[in-house]
Design a protein around this motif. Structure first.
Motif, PDB file in Angstrom:
ATOM      1  N   GLY A 190      45.841  -3.836   8.118  1.00 23.89           N
ATOM      2  CA  GLY A 190      45.213  -2.642   7.552  1.00 23.89           C
ATOM      3  C   GLY A 190      46.148  -1.815   6.688  1.00 23.89           C
ATOM      4  N   ALA A 191      47.452  -1.953   6.884  1.00 23.24           N
ATOM      5  CA  ALA A 191      48.349  -1.067   6.156  1.00 23.24           C
ATOM      6  C   ALA A 191      49.622  -1.759   5.664  1.00 23.24           C
ATOM      7  N   LEU A 192      50.333  -2.397   6.580  1.00 23.58           N
ATOM      8  CA  LEU A 192      51.700  -2.808   6.240  1.00 23.58           C
ATOM      9  C   LEU A 192      51.766  -3.841   5.124  1.00 23.58           C
ATOM     10  N   GLU A 248      39.646   4.257   5.518  1.00 19.07           N
ATOM     11  CA  GLU A 248      38.478   5.096   5.278  1.00 19.07           C
ATOM     12  C   GLU A 248      38.535   6.442   6.035  1.00 19.07           C
ATOM     13  N   ASP A 249      39.005   6.384   7.272  1.00 20.03           N
ATOM     14  CA  ASP A 249      38.989   7.585   8.127  1.00 20.03           C
ATOM     15  C   ASP A 249      39.900   8.695   7.617  1.00 20.03           C
ATOM     16  N   GLN A 250      40.880   8.337   6.793  1.00 22.47           N
ATOM     17  CA  GLN A 250      41.824   9.350   6.322  1.00 22.47           C
ATOM     18  C   GLN A 250      41.481   9.904   4.939  1.00 22.47           C
ATOM     19  N   VAL A 251      40.426   9.396   4.346  1.00 18.57           N
ATOM     20  CA  VAL A 251      40.052   9.854   3.000  1.00 18.57           C
ATOM     21  C   VAL A 251      39.772  11.367   2.961  1.00 18.57           C
ATOM     22  N   PHE A 288      52.051  20.218  -8.737  1.00 18.01           N
ATOM     23  CA  PHE A 288      51.671  19.032  -7.960  1.00 18.01           C
ATOM     24  C   PHE A 288      50.659  18.130  -8.669  1.00 18.01           C
ATOM     25  N   PRO A 289      50.766  16.813  -8.430  1.00 12.12           N
ATOM     26  CA  PRO A 289      49.699  15.905  -8.876  1.00 12.12           C
ATOM     27  C   PRO A 289      48.518  16.032  -7.917  1.00 12.12           C
ATOM     28  N   GLU A 290      47.364  15.489  -8.320  1.00 14.95           N
ATOM     29  CA  GLU A 290      46.233  15.409  -7.389  1.00 14.95           C
ATOM     30  C   GLU A 290      46.159  13.979  -6.891  1.00 14.95           C
ATOM     31  N   PRO A 291      46.675  13.729  -5.713  1.00 17.78           N
ATOM     32  CA  PRO A 291      46.812  12.341  -5.234  1.00 17.78           C
ATOM     33  C   PRO A 291      45.471  11.665  -4.966  1.00 17.78           C
ATOM     34  N   GLU A 292      45.500  10.367  -5.126  1.00 17.11           N
ATOM     35  CA  GLU A 292      44.276   9.586  -4.869  1.00 17.11           C
ATOM     36  C   GLU A 292      44.496   8.633  -3.705  1.00 17.11           C
ATOM     37  N   PRO A 293      43.438   8.426  -2.907  1.00 19.14           N
ATOM     38  CA  PRO A 293      43.571   7.433  -1.834  1.00 19.14           C
ATOM     39  C   PRO A 293      43.573   6.027  -2.423  1.00 19.14           C
ATOM     40  N   LYS A 294      44.316   5.143  -1.810  1.00 23.82           N
ATOM     41  CA  LYS A 294      44.310   3.739  -2.186  1.00 23.82           C
ATOM     42  C   LYS A 294      43.796   2.987  -0.974  1.00 23.82           C
ATOM     43  N   LEU A 295      42.555   2.593  -1.015  1.00 25.77           N
ATOM     44  CA  LEU A 295      41.957   1.987   0.183  1.00 25.77           C
ATOM     45  C   LEU A 295      42.414   0.558   0.379  1.00 25.77           C
TER      46      LEU A 295
END
Ligand code: TRP
Length: 328
Positions: free
Chosen positions: A24-26, A150-153, A174-181
Motif C-alpha cells: 500500500g505504501a512502501l 484513500e482514508d487520508q485524502v 506554501f504549495p497546495e499539496p496533492e494526494p498521490k493515491l
C-alpha cells in the motif's frame, strides 16, 4: 535540482511493518525516490493521539526505520526522521491551529471513523487537531505530493485549505499539496477478503516473519466458505489468497484462477504456492533487515543524519513563515 518536486510521506511508528504497508505504501515510496525529493516522516507525535503510552515509541520507530531501509529506501537521497525531533513541527502546528475552525475539524470523516473504530469515548484536543499537525508535517517541507491511501485524502484537503488561508493572509509561502493515491492501496488481511491487513486486527504477515511463520499463517487464511473439499469449485474473486496471487504471483495467477474455479486446485496447494511466492518476495528484504539489525549504530547514525537534513529544511521554511508574519 531546484525544479525537483518534493514528496512528504509519513507513517505512525507502529513497530514492525507488514505486507499491507509494503503493497500500500512502501513500494510506491521506493519507486518515487528516483523522480522526486522524498522526506519520510516517523509520526511519533501522531502516535500519541490514540495512545498516550509512549514507552514503546522509540523502539517502534527504530523497527519501522529498519523496515524502511530493508525495502530499499535510500537514506542518502531520502531523509528519514522523527517528527518529535524537529521542533518546527510544533511551532507551525500552533500557527496553523489559528487558521482552521473547530467545526471544520469536527466534520473530518477520517477522525470520525477512527473514533468509532477505536471506541474512543471522548476525543482529546490533540486528536481532533491531528490533521493540523499533519498539515505542518507536509508544509514544513513544502511537499508538493503526499502519497496516501484513500482514508487520508481528507487530511490532504485540510492541508490545502490551511496553505491557501496562510498564503492569502500572510504571503505566498506554501504549495497546495496533492494526494498521490496508491494503486493497490488495500491488501486484505488473513481473516477475510473484505478486511484490511492491520496490526490491530491481528491478521498480518510481517515483513520480518520467517518462512515457517508465513507458511503457517497462510495455512490459517480464510478462503471461500463454499469450497470445503478439494474438488469443490471455488470463487477466486472473493478469496483473499487469490488477491495475494494477483499481487505476488502474477505469472501463475491465471492458472490458479481456473484451477480454483474448476476444482482441480485445492486450497492447501494454492496457499502453499502463494506462501512460497511471498517468501521469495520477502527474502531480499529479510537479508537487508538482518544487515541493519546487527548494526544498530549505523541505524541511529542514519536517523541522526536524516534529522539533520530535515531540520535544515524545516528551519528555512520557519524563517520564511516568521518573516511574512512579522514575527520576531
Ligand atoms: N496521519 C497519518 C496516519 O495516521 C500519519 C502521518 C502523519 C502522515 N503526518 C503525515 C502521513 C504526513 C502523510 C503525511 O497514518
Amino acid at each position: 535540482m531546484a525544479t525537483q518536486k518534493t514528496i512528504l510521506s509519513g507513517m505512525r511508528p507502529t513497530g514492525k511493518l507488514h505486507l499491507g504497508h509494503l503493497v500500500g505504501a512502501l513500494e510506491n515510496w521506493v519507486a518515487l525516490q528516483e523522480q522526486y525529493q522524498n522526506f519520510h516522516l516517523i509520526a511519533d507525535y501522531h502516535a500519541l493521539t490514540t495512545n498516550i503510552d509512549s514507552s514503546d515509541i522509540y523502539q517502534n520507530s527504530i523497527d519501522m526505520l529498519i523496515d524502511w531501509l530493508a525495502v530499499g529506501i535510500d537514506p542518502v537521497k531520502s531523509p528519514m526522521f522523527r517528527q518529535s525531533q524537529i521542533k518546527e513541527h510544533t511551532e507551525l502546528h500552533l500557527i496553523f491551529s489559528m487558521l482552521i475552525t473547530q467545526a471544520r475539524l469536527e466534520r473530518n470523516p477520517a477522525v470520525k471513523d477512527q473514533v468509532r473504530d477505536l471506541n474512543i469515548e471522548s476525543v482529546t484536543y490533540g486528536h481532533i487537531g491531528y490533521p493540523v499537525l499533519q498539515a505542518a508535517d507536509i508544509l514544513l517541507y513544502k511537499g508538493d505530493f503526499v502519497p496516501v491511501g484513500e482514508d487520508q485524502v481528507p487530511h490532504v484537503e485540510i492541508t490545502r485549505e490551511i496553505a491557501r488561508k496562510f498564503n492569502a493572509q500572510y504571503g505566498a509561502v506554501f504549495p497546495e499539496p496533492e494526494p498521490k493515491l496508491t494503486k493497490f492501496a488495500r491488501l486484505p488481511g488473513l481473516d477475510g477478503a473484505d478486511k484490511k491487513m492491520s496490526k490491530s486486527a491481528g491478521n498480518t504477515i510481517l515483513l520480518s516473519d520467517s518462512p515457517e511463520d508465513i507458511q503457517k499463517k497462510m495455512k490459517g487464511a480464510v478462503t471461500d466458505p463454499q469450497k470445503i473439499r478439494r474438488n469443490d469449485p471455488g470463487r477466486p474473486e472473493i478469496c483473499l489468497v487469490y488477491t495475494y496471487h494477483l499481487k505476488f504471483n502474477t505469472t501463475e495467477a491465471p492458472e490458479i484462477e481456473s484451477g480454483c474455479r474448476s476444482g482441480a486446485l485445492g486450497c492447501v496447494d494454492c496457499k502453499r504456492r502463494c506462501a512460497t511466492r511471498i517468501i521469495e518476495t520477502l527474502a531480499p528484504i529479510g537479508e537487508k533487515r538482518a544487515f541493519y539489525e546487527t548494526r544498530p549504530n549505523e541505524v541511529t547514525a542514519i536517523l541522526a543524519d536524516g534529522e539533520t537534513k530535515a531540520r535544515a529544511r524545516a528551519e528555512e521554511t520557519m524563517k520564511e513563515v516568521r518573516n511574512v508574519m512579522k514575527l520576531g
